[in-house]
Design a protein around this motif. Sequence first.
Motif, short mmCIF file in Angstrom:
data_model
loop_
_atom_site.label_atom_id
_atom_site.label_comp_id
_atom_site.label_asym_id
_atom_site.label_seq_id
_atom_site.Cartn_x
_atom_site.Cartn_y
_atom_site.Cartn_z
N TYR A 37 0.83 -1.20 0.00
CA TYR A 37 0.00 0.00 0.00
C TYR A 37 0.87 1.26 0.00
CZ TYR A 37 -3.97 -2.96 1.35
OH TYR A 37 -4.95 -3.92 1.37
N VAL A 38 0.23 2.37 -0.35
CA VAL A 38 0.87 3.69 -0.31
C VAL A 38 -0.05 4.61 0.49
CG1 VAL A 38 1.56 5.69 -1.69
CG2 VAL A 38 2.04 3.38 -2.52
N ARG A 39 0.51 5.37 1.43
CA ARG A 39 -0.28 6.30 2.26
C ARG A 39 -0.29 7.66 1.58
NH1 ARG A 39 1.35 5.73 7.92
NH2 ARG A 39 3.38 5.91 6.96
N ARG A 40 -1.51 8.21 1.41
CA ARG A 40 -1.64 9.52 0.78
C ARG A 40 -2.77 10.34 1.44
NH1 ARG A 40 2.76 8.82 -0.71
NH2 ARG A 40 3.63 8.92 -2.83
N PHE A 41 -2.61 11.65 1.44
CA PHE A 41 -3.65 12.57 1.93
C PHE A 41 -4.67 12.82 0.82
CE2 PHE A 41 -1.09 13.49 5.60
CZ PHE A 41 -1.95 14.07 6.52
N TRP A 42 -5.32 11.77 0.39
CA TRP A 42 -6.24 11.86 -0.75
C TRP A 42 -7.68 11.58 -0.35
CZ3 TRP A 42 -3.25 8.85 -5.17
CH2 TRP A 42 -2.07 9.56 -5.46
N GLN A 43 -7.98 11.65 0.92
CA GLN A 43 -9.33 11.38 1.41
C GLN A 43 -9.91 12.66 2.01
OE1 GLN A 43 -10.95 8.54 1.03
NE2 GLN A 43 -12.54 8.41 2.58
N ALA A 44 -11.10 13.05 1.56
CA ALA A 44 -11.77 14.22 2.12
C ALA A 44 -12.32 13.88 3.50
CB ALA A 44 -12.90 14.68 1.21
N SER A 45 -12.34 14.86 4.39
CA SER A 45 -12.87 14.67 5.75
C SER A 45 -13.95 15.71 6.01
CB SER A 45 -11.74 14.81 6.78
OG SER A 45 -12.27 14.75 8.09
N GLU A 46 -15.19 15.23 6.09
CA GLU A 46 -16.32 16.12 6.35
C GLU A 46 -16.74 16.09 7.81
OE1 GLU A 46 -19.44 14.85 3.80
OE2 GLU A 46 -18.51 15.65 1.98
N ASP A 47 -16.20 15.14 8.58
CA ASP A 47 -16.70 14.93 9.93
C ASP A 47 -15.68 15.17 11.03
OD1 ASP A 47 -15.19 12.79 9.13
OD2 ASP A 47 -16.49 11.25 9.99
N HIS A 48 -14.39 15.20 10.71
CA HIS A 48 -13.37 15.38 11.74
C HIS A 48 -12.49 16.60 11.51
CE1 HIS A 48 -14.26 11.79 14.00
NE2 HIS A 48 -14.16 11.03 12.92
N PRO A 55 -14.66 20.38 3.20
CA PRO A 55 -13.98 19.18 3.70
C PRO A 55 -12.48 19.39 3.86
CG PRO A 55 -15.45 18.66 1.86
CD PRO A 55 -15.32 20.15 1.91
N GLY A 56 -11.95 18.79 4.93
CA GLY A 56 -10.50 18.78 5.11
C GLY A 56 -9.89 17.62 4.35
N ARG A 57 -8.65 17.29 4.69
CA ARG A 57 -7.94 16.20 4.02
C ARG A 57 -7.27 15.30 5.06
NH1 ARG A 57 -10.67 18.25 0.75
NH2 ARG A 57 -10.08 19.16 -1.26
N VAL A 58 -7.47 13.99 4.91
CA VAL A 58 -6.86 13.02 5.81
C VAL A 58 -6.28 11.87 4.96
CG1 VAL A 58 -8.24 13.55 7.85
CG2 VAL A 58 -9.12 11.94 6.15
N VAL A 59 -5.56 10.97 5.63
CA VAL A 59 -4.89 9.92 4.86
C VAL A 59 -5.79 8.72 4.61
CG1 VAL A 59 -2.52 10.50 5.48
CG2 VAL A 59 -3.85 9.02 7.00
N THR A 60 -5.49 8.05 3.53
CA THR A 60 -6.04 6.74 3.23
C THR A 60 -4.92 5.91 2.64
OG1 THR A 60 -7.82 5.50 2.14
CG2 THR A 60 -6.83 7.32 0.89
N LEU A 61 -5.19 4.66 2.35
CA LEU A 61 -4.22 3.78 1.71
C LEU A 61 -4.68 3.43 0.31
CD1 LEU A 61 -3.39 1.25 4.60
CD2 LEU A 61 -2.14 3.32 3.95
#
Length: 251
Positions: A37-48, A55-61
């Motif tokens: 896997y590769v970790r990237r800040f490519w996930q939108a965050s609407e709740d945290h 939306p902010g940005r958080v990591v996903t794999l």
Amino acid sequence: MANDSGETDLWLFGYGSLIWKPPPHYDLRVPGYIEGYVRRFWQASEDHRGTPEAPGRVVTLIAREHWETLTDHHASAPPKVWGAAYRIPSTHVAEVKEYLDIREINGYSIQYTPFTPANQSTLPTLSSKPSNGNPISQGLITHPPPHPSPSSSSSSSPPSAQINCLVYIGLPNNPQFLGPQNPQLLAEHIAQSQGPSGLNSEYLYQLEKALDALSEESGDEHVWDLARRCREVERGEKGKVEKGEVERNGV
């Protein structure tokens, strides 16, 4: 060990906020890594770390095979995704799963992957689990209190071989997945975002700090570069504010 409902102990792998903000009821925390896997800040965050409107940005794999088909401004990625695995005793598995399903509801789904514990020679000295429940930011193997409940038969020794871990991943087909991001624009977005859990930049800096503390090998260039860019953005914004105050005061 299985409880009366047939639940066995659960191993959970955290690669983002779970590294420094662990789940409840774990009795062992082990630094280590997963592969593929590769970790990237490519996930939108609407709740945290953002809101539905911003939306902010958080990591996903991202599965490495899929990532290699994409055009990423960060063209390289470490072969290992470092993080921390938590053992949840069987008596608390249902409660912790419910907690995590709520915490990770914003686009994440349950997957399972092999986890490799870190080489003990690269880790700090063993330490007891904090009794005050404060988030963890050091790369320690943490154990349960000295006198565990008689009903628990889980070993307090860290695993030495691979174990199968549950991991929450925002897959590319989830509605919050954004795909490749320009690093500078991404850093600027993180610098200005916040949500119910706090500033988006705090999430980034906490992840950077937690990764640096896990092991001598656990750094992530994608995270480092975004943190560097985000600090530069914040310094620039602070400079603009200070300059404006000077001009308004006629100094």
